[in-house]
Design a protein around this motif. Structure first.
Motif, short mmCIF file in Angstrom:
data_model
loop_
_atom_site.label_atom_id
_atom_site.label_comp_id
_atom_site.label_asym_id
_atom_site.label_seq_id
_atom_site.Cartn_x
_atom_site.Cartn_y
_atom_site.Cartn_z
N ALA A 180 12.80 2.42 -3.99
CA ALA A 180 12.01 2.97 -2.86
C ALA A 180 10.92 3.75 -3.85
CB ALA A 180 12.85 3.89 -2.10
N GLU A 181 9.87 4.11 -3.29
CA GLU A 181 8.78 4.98 -3.91
C GLU A 181 8.50 6.13 -3.10
OE1 GLU A 181 4.95 3.17 -4.97
OE2 GLU A 181 6.03 1.50 -6.19
N ALA A 182 8.68 7.33 -3.82
CA ALA A 182 8.35 8.53 -2.90
C ALA A 182 6.87 8.65 -3.02
CB ALA A 182 8.72 9.80 -3.71
N GLU A 183 6.38 8.93 -1.54
CA GLU A 183 4.87 9.33 -1.27
C GLU A 183 4.36 10.07 -2.63
OE1 GLU A 183 2.57 8.34 1.03
OE2 GLU A 183 3.84 6.70 1.49
N ASP A 184 3.15 9.54 -2.83
CA ASP A 184 2.22 10.47 -3.91
C ASP A 184 3.00 10.88 -5.45
OD1 ASP A 184 0.16 10.39 -2.12
OD2 ASP A 184 0.91 12.31 -1.09
N THR A 185 4.02 10.03 -5.33
CA THR A 185 4.74 10.20 -6.95
C THR A 185 4.76 9.00 -7.65
OG1 THR A 185 6.75 9.89 -6.25
CG2 THR A 185 6.20 12.34 -5.90
N LYS A 186 4.83 9.05 -8.86
CA LYS A 186 4.99 7.89 -9.47
C LYS A 186 6.45 7.55 -10.08
CE LYS A 186 1.80 5.75 -11.57
NZ LYS A 186 1.23 4.73 -10.96
N VAL A 187 7.48 7.87 -8.86
CA VAL A 187 8.90 7.62 -9.23
C VAL A 187 9.32 6.52 -8.46
CG1 VAL A 187 11.16 8.76 -8.84
CG2 VAL A 187 9.06 10.20 -9.55
N ARG A 188 10.26 5.70 -9.03
CA ARG A 188 10.83 4.49 -7.97
C ARG A 188 12.35 4.85 -8.49
NH1 ARG A 188 7.44 -0.30 -10.71
NH2 ARG A 188 5.62 -0.35 -9.14
N ASP A 189 12.94 4.97 -7.26
CA ASP A 189 14.33 5.08 -6.87
C ASP A 189 15.09 3.72 -6.85
OD1 ASP A 189 16.99 5.54 -6.28
OD2 ASP A 189 16.70 6.91 -4.74
N PHE A 190 15.54 3.15 -7.88
CA PHE A 190 16.25 1.76 -7.82
C PHE A 190 17.71 2.18 -6.92
CE2 PHE A 190 12.99 0.92 -10.81
CZ PHE A 190 12.71 -0.46 -10.58
N HIS A 191 17.93 1.59 -5.97
CA HIS A 191 19.11 1.94 -5.07
C HIS A 191 20.08 0.53 -4.99
CE1 HIS A 191 16.89 0.28 -1.64
NE2 HIS A 191 15.99 1.10 -2.23
N HIS A 192 19.47 -0.49 -5.40
CA HIS A 192 20.56 -1.75 -5.35
C HIS A 192 19.97 -2.93 -6.03
CE1 HIS A 192 23.26 -4.25 -2.84
NE2 HIS A 192 22.44 -5.22 -2.74
N THR A 193 20.96 -3.58 -6.66
CA THR A 193 20.78 -4.69 -7.42
C THR A 193 21.67 -5.79 -6.95
OG1 THR A 193 20.28 -3.41 -9.37
CG2 THR A 193 20.70 -5.76 -9.80
N MET A 194 21.06 -7.02 -6.80
CA MET A 194 21.80 -7.82 -5.98
C MET A 194 21.77 -9.14 -6.77
SD MET A 194 23.76 -9.17 -3.60
CE MET A 194 24.28 -10.77 -2.85
N THR A 195 22.96 -9.94 -7.19
CA THR A 195 22.79 -11.26 -7.69
C THR A 195 23.68 -12.09 -6.69
OG1 THR A 195 22.65 -10.68 -10.05
CG2 THR A 195 23.43 -12.85 -9.67
N PHE A 196 22.98 -13.20 -6.29
CA PHE A 196 23.77 -14.17 -5.31
C PHE A 196 24.87 -14.65 -5.93
CE2 PHE A 196 19.50 -13.51 -3.38
CZ PHE A 196 19.90 -13.04 -2.04
#
Length: 95
Positions: free
Chosen positions: A30-46
């Motif tokens: 998820a990216e916060a509005e007007d910031t250069k931050v990405r919150d990686f909240h889930h990684t999935m491998t099938f």
């Protein structure tokens, strides 16, 4: 020989890995509005692709692309947090 393709699917806010044109896994953010931050909240491998380093490949790609685009990251996902802890060259990306 298997082919691997990594993509940034910005529309779905995730980085994806394809093996032989089949989606094998992804890392959501998820990216916060007007910031250069990405919150990686889930990684999935099938399940059929587990044990092949798929998650590591997609997380490495996601972190490199985030760095290149000027983002910092929040490793909410336990796997992303573990990957950064084991690959200290990404420690500077943590917001």
């Amino acid at each position: 020989m298997m082919t691997t393709r990594l993509e940034h699917n910005a529309a779905d806010t995730r980085f994806e890995i394809y093996i032989d044109d089949t989606l094998a896994g992804y890392a959501d953010y998820a990216e916060a509005e007007d910031t250069k931050v990405r919150d990686f909240h889930h990684t999935m491998t099938f399940p059929e692709f587990r044990g092949r380093g798929v998650a590591a490949q997609v997380v490495e790609y996601a972190l490199n692309e985030s760095r290149d685009a000027g983002f910092t990251v929040i490793p909410t996902c336990w796997y992303v947090e573990k990957y950064i802890a084991e690959h200290r060259e990404y420690a500077d990306l943590v917001a």
